[in-house]
Write a protein that holds these residues in place. Sequence first.
Motif, short mmCIF file in Angstrom:
data_model
loop_
_atom_site.label_atom_id
_atom_site.label_comp_id
_atom_site.label_asym_id
_atom_site.label_seq_id
_atom_site.Cartn_x
_atom_site.Cartn_y
_atom_site.Cartn_z
N MET A 265 0.84 -1.18 0.00
CA MET A 265 0.00 0.00 0.00
C MET A 265 0.89 1.24 0.00
SD MET A 265 -3.02 1.16 2.63
CE MET A 265 -4.13 -0.14 2.17
N HIS A 266 0.50 2.22 -0.76
CA HIS A 266 1.26 3.46 -0.86
C HIS A 266 1.31 4.15 0.51
CE1 HIS A 266 2.48 7.43 -2.23
NE2 HIS A 266 2.93 6.80 -3.33
N PRO A 267 2.48 4.63 0.92
CA PRO A 267 2.61 5.23 2.25
C PRO A 267 1.69 6.43 2.49
CG PRO A 267 4.79 4.91 1.27
CD PRO A 267 3.77 4.56 0.23
N LEU A 268 1.47 7.26 1.47
CA LEU A 268 0.59 8.41 1.66
C LEU A 268 -0.87 7.99 1.82
CD1 LEU A 268 2.11 11.05 -0.79
CD2 LEU A 268 2.32 10.94 1.70
N LEU A 269 -1.27 6.95 1.11
CA LEU A 269 -2.62 6.43 1.26
C LEU A 269 -2.81 5.86 2.66
CD1 LEU A 269 -5.40 5.72 0.08
CD2 LEU A 269 -4.39 3.59 -0.75
N LEU A 270 -1.82 5.13 3.13
CA LEU A 270 -1.87 4.57 4.48
C LEU A 270 -1.94 5.69 5.52
CD1 LEU A 270 -1.75 2.03 6.24
CD2 LEU A 270 0.72 2.26 6.23
N GLU A 271 -1.16 6.74 5.32
CA GLU A 271 -1.17 7.86 6.24
C GLU A 271 -2.55 8.53 6.27
OE1 GLU A 271 0.99 12.20 6.87
OE2 GLU A 271 1.91 10.72 5.55
N GLY A 272 -3.12 8.76 5.12
CA GLY A 272 -4.43 9.39 5.05
C GLY A 272 -5.52 8.55 5.67
N LEU A 273 -5.49 7.26 5.41
CA LEU A 273 -6.50 6.37 5.97
C LEU A 273 -6.40 6.27 7.48
CD1 LEU A 273 -6.58 3.43 3.38
CD2 LEU A 273 -8.36 5.13 3.82
N THR A 274 -5.20 6.13 8.00
CA THR A 274 -5.06 6.03 9.46
C THR A 274 -5.42 7.35 10.13
OG1 THR A 274 -2.68 6.48 9.30
CG2 THR A 274 -3.35 4.17 9.42
N ASP A 275 -5.09 8.49 9.51
CA ASP A 275 -5.49 9.78 10.08
C ASP A 275 -7.01 9.90 10.12
OD1 ASP A 275 -2.90 10.59 10.50
OD2 ASP A 275 -2.88 12.11 8.91
N ALA A 276 -7.66 9.52 9.02
CA ALA A 276 -9.12 9.62 8.95
C ALA A 276 -9.79 8.71 9.97
CB ALA A 276 -9.60 9.28 7.54
N ARG B 257 1.23 5.06 14.16
CA ARG B 257 1.93 4.90 12.88
C ARG B 257 3.43 5.09 13.03
NH1 ARG B 257 -1.12 8.25 10.08
NH2 ARG B 257 0.35 9.97 10.18
N ALA B 258 3.85 6.07 13.84
CA ALA B 258 5.27 6.31 14.06
C ALA B 258 5.91 5.14 14.80
CB ALA B 258 5.48 7.59 14.85
N LYS B 259 5.17 4.59 15.76
CA LYS B 259 5.68 3.42 16.50
C LYS B 259 5.79 2.20 15.59
CE LYS B 259 4.86 0.84 20.72
NZ LYS B 259 3.96 0.63 21.87
N ALA B 260 4.80 2.03 14.71
CA ALA B 260 4.86 0.90 13.78
C ALA B 260 5.99 1.06 12.80
CB ALA B 260 3.52 0.78 13.04
N ARG B 261 6.29 2.29 12.41
CA ARG B 261 7.39 2.56 11.48
C ARG B 261 8.73 2.22 12.12
NH1 ARG B 261 6.33 8.10 9.55
NH2 ARG B 261 4.52 7.24 8.53
N LYS B 262 8.88 2.51 13.42
CA LYS B 262 10.13 2.20 14.12
C LYS B 262 10.34 0.70 14.25
CE LYS B 262 10.73 6.22 17.04
NZ LYS B 262 10.77 6.72 18.43
N GLY B 263 9.24 -0.05 14.36
CA GLY B 263 9.35 -1.49 14.55
C GLY B 263 9.62 -2.26 13.28
#
Length: 71
Positions: free
Chosen positions: A1-12, A64-70
Amino acid sequence: MHPLLLEGLTDAIGFVGGALVAYWLGKLLGFDPLAPGYGGSTLGGIVLVGLGGGLGLQVARRWRAKARKGE
């Protein structure tokens, strides 16, 4: 999944989820943001929904930031 799409979906999802939790919590406490007029109950409900949405957004971003670190 595209990172920007994932960011938008999780924010929403975080924002809407937080707003809904705050809405129902406000209803339990006697605040109704959808009541007619601009009485104290309505304004309190609007404030709670706004705070809940913002809090939900922050939780989603931290998750999301925590998942990115892991990775």
